[in-house]
Design a protein around this motif. Structure first.
Motif, PDB file in Angstrom:
ATOM      1  N   UNK A  20     -64.603  11.941  16.901  1.00  0.00           N
ATOM      2  CA  UNK A  20     -64.213  13.761  16.682  1.00  0.00           C
ATOM      3  C   UNK A  20     -63.568  13.730  15.815  1.00  0.00           C
ATOM      4  N   UNK A  21     -64.047  15.317  15.387  1.00  0.00           N
ATOM      5  CA  UNK A  21     -63.431  16.229  14.239  1.00  0.00           C
ATOM      6  C   UNK A  21     -63.276  17.326  15.283  1.00  0.00           C
ATOM      7  N   UNK A  22     -62.130  17.482  13.758  1.00  0.00           N
ATOM      8  CA  UNK A  22     -61.802  18.714  14.101  1.00  0.00           C
ATOM      9  C   UNK A  22     -61.670  20.148  12.391  1.00  0.00           C
ATOM     10  N   UNK A  23     -62.944  20.804  12.505  1.00  0.00           N
ATOM     11  CA  UNK A  23     -63.114  21.193  11.072  1.00  0.00           C
ATOM     12  C   UNK A  23     -61.994  22.925  11.395  1.00  0.00           C
ATOM     13  N   UNK A  24     -61.352  22.928  10.188  1.00  0.00           N
ATOM     14  CA  UNK A  24     -60.663  24.184  10.583  1.00  0.00           C
ATOM     15  C   UNK A  24     -61.255  24.794   9.470  1.00  0.00           C
ATOM     16  N   UNK A  25     -60.741  26.346   9.449  1.00  0.00           N
ATOM     17  CA  UNK A  25     -61.092  27.339   8.963  1.00  0.00           C
ATOM     18  C   UNK A  25     -59.531  28.306   8.562  1.00  0.00           C
ATOM     19  N   UNK A  26     -60.038  29.075   7.368  1.00  0.00           N
ATOM     20  CA  UNK A  26     -58.510  30.107   7.697  1.00  0.00           C
ATOM     21  C   UNK A  26     -56.717  29.186   7.593  1.00  0.00           C
ATOM     22  N   UNK A  27     -57.106  27.950   7.801  1.00  0.00           N
ATOM     23  CA  UNK A  27     -55.812  27.294   6.806  1.00  0.00           C
ATOM     24  C   UNK A  27     -56.338  25.656   6.284  1.00  0.00           C
ATOM     25  N   UNK A  28     -55.333  25.587   5.414  1.00  0.00           N
ATOM     26  CA  UNK A  28     -55.714  24.367   4.671  1.00  0.00           C
ATOM     27  C   UNK A  28     -54.598  23.419   5.090  1.00  0.00           C
ATOM     28  N   UNK A  29     -55.134  22.638   6.044  1.00  0.00           N
ATOM     29  CA  UNK A  29     -54.729  21.171   6.607  1.00  0.00           C
ATOM     30  C   UNK A  29     -53.839  20.849   5.793  1.00  0.00           C
ATOM     31  N   UNK A  30     -53.828  20.820   4.932  1.00  0.00           N
ATOM     32  CA  UNK A  30     -53.535  19.250   3.864  1.00  0.00           C
ATOM     33  C   UNK A  30     -51.836  19.902   3.334  1.00  0.00           C
ATOM     34  N   UNK A  31     -51.278  20.857   4.528  1.00  0.00           N
ATOM     35  CA  UNK A  31     -49.940  20.992   4.948  1.00  0.00           C
ATOM     36  C   UNK A  31     -49.176  20.734   5.843  1.00  0.00           C
ATOM     37  N   UNK A  32     -50.432  20.654   6.606  1.00  0.00           N
ATOM     38  CA  UNK A  32     -50.260  21.016   7.777  1.00  0.00           C
ATOM     39  C   UNK A  32     -49.851  19.318   8.998  1.00  0.00           C
ATOM     40  N   UNK A  33     -49.528  19.262   9.516  1.00  0.00           N
ATOM     41  CA  UNK A  33     -49.353  18.359  10.839  1.00  0.00           C
ATOM     42  C   UNK A  33     -50.640  18.532  12.106  1.00  0.00           C
ATOM     43  N   UNK A  34     -51.066  17.776  11.542  1.00  0.00           N
ATOM     44  CA  UNK A  34     -52.479  17.713  12.751  1.00  0.00           C
ATOM     45  C   UNK A  34     -52.183  16.257  13.781  1.00  0.00           C
ATOM     46  N   UNK A  35     -52.412  17.618  14.718  1.00  0.00           N
ATOM     47  CA  UNK A  35     -52.573  16.504  15.875  1.00  0.00           C
ATOM     48  C   UNK A  35     -53.826  16.072  16.847  1.00  0.00           C
ATOM     49  N   UNK A  36     -54.343  15.273  17.400  1.00  0.00           N
ATOM     50  CA  UNK A  36     -54.776  15.385  19.227  1.00  0.00           C
ATOM     51  C   UNK A  36     -54.586  15.329  20.645  1.00  0.00           C
ATOM     52  N   UNK A  37     -54.734  15.858  21.128  1.00  0.00           N
ATOM     53  CA  UNK A  37     -54.733  15.765  22.437  1.00  0.00           C
ATOM     54  C   UNK A  37     -55.345  16.106  23.247  1.00  0.00           C
ATOM     55  N   UNK A  38     -55.024  15.354  24.664  1.00  0.00           N
ATOM     56  CA  UNK A  38     -55.936  15.651  25.277  1.00  0.00           C
ATOM     57  C   UNK A  38     -55.403  15.862  27.108  1.00  0.00           C
ATOM     58  N   UNK A  39     -56.189  16.496  28.259  1.00  0.00           N
ATOM     59  CA  UNK A  39     -56.511  17.211  29.028  1.00  0.00           C
ATOM     60  C   UNK A  39     -56.667  17.356  29.683  1.00  0.00           C
ATOM     61  N   UNK A  40     -56.646  15.743  31.169  1.00  0.00           N
ATOM     62  CA  UNK A  40     -57.892  15.467  32.393  1.00  0.00           C
ATOM     63  C   UNK A  40     -57.307  16.339  33.543  1.00  0.00           C
ATOM     64  N   UNK A  41     -58.777  17.065  34.338  1.00  0.00           N
ATOM     65  CA  UNK A  41     -58.184  17.397  35.417  1.00  0.00           C
ATOM     66  C   UNK A  41     -57.217  17.194  36.251  1.00  0.00           C
ATOM     67  N   UNK A  42     -56.506  18.116  36.956  1.00  0.00           N
ATOM     68  CA  UNK A  42     -54.842  18.277  37.489  1.00  0.00           C
ATOM     69  C   UNK A  42     -54.175  17.326  36.507  1.00  0.00           C
ATOM     70  N   UNK A  43     -53.958  17.925  35.257  1.00  0.00           N
ATOM     71  CA  UNK A  43     -52.672  16.672  34.555  1.00  0.00           C
ATOM     72  C   UNK A  43     -52.479  17.927  33.358  1.00  0.00           C
ATOM     73  N   UNK A  44     -51.134  17.958  33.552  1.00  0.00           N
ATOM     74  CA  UNK A  44     -50.901  18.620  31.463  1.00  0.00           C
ATOM     75  C   UNK A  44     -51.288  18.273  30.365  1.00  0.00           C
ATOM     76  N   UNK A  45     -51.720  18.529  29.442  1.00  0.00           N
ATOM     77  CA  UNK A  45     -51.750  17.854  28.449  1.00  0.00           C
ATOM     78  C   UNK A  45     -50.699  17.395  27.586  1.00  0.00           C
ATOM     79  N   UNK A  46     -51.559  16.097  27.159  1.00  0.00           N
ATOM     80  CA  UNK A  46     -50.658  15.549  26.314  1.00  0.00           C
ATOM     81  C   UNK A  46     -51.494  14.878  24.793  1.00  0.00           C
TER      82      UNK A  46
END
Length: 114
Positions: A20-46
């Motif tokens: 998976x890729x996440x391309x950012x615009x409007x911010x510089x990710x170099x100063x951010x904490x970046x995360x991947x989350x997921x949400x399955x049907x009927x479940x909370x995002x984790x």
């Protein structure tokens, strides 16, 4: 305007891999904490994995040894390499950027067939 655009999802058989890729615009990710989350049907995002601006990574137990988060600051992009995929990994995967504000992408569907 901040945008996070995920890509790379799809349908894969159990045991397969996706990147998976996440391309950012409007911010510089170099100063951010970046995360991947997921949400399955009927479940909370984790949380799945995160990476700080210093490159420190954190994984939840159910993906340790299978998933790898990385960042390319020059490309302003974060990646999630997913190996040994299981049907229970099926979910919509979201990218998040966190500093003072939090920004989310629109998500990319990952479906793992048994």
């Amino acid at each position: 305007q901040v945008q996070l655009v995920e890509s790379g999802g799809g349908l894969v058989q159990a045991g397969g891999s996706l990147r998976l890729s996440c391309a950012a615009s409007g911010i510089l990710i170099s100063i951010y904490t970046m995360g991947w989350y997921r949400q399955a049907p009927g479940k909370q995002r984790e949380l799945v994995a995160s990476i700080t601006k210093d490159g420190s990574t954190n994984y939840v137990d159910f993906v340790k040894g299978r998933f790898t988060i990385s960042r390319d600051n020059a490309k302003n992009t974060v990646f999630l390499q997913m190996n040994s995929l299981k049907p229970e990994d099926t979910a919509v995967y979201y990218c998040k950027a966190h500093l003072l504000a939090r920004y989310w992408g629109q998500g990319t569907q990952v479906t793992v067939s048994s």
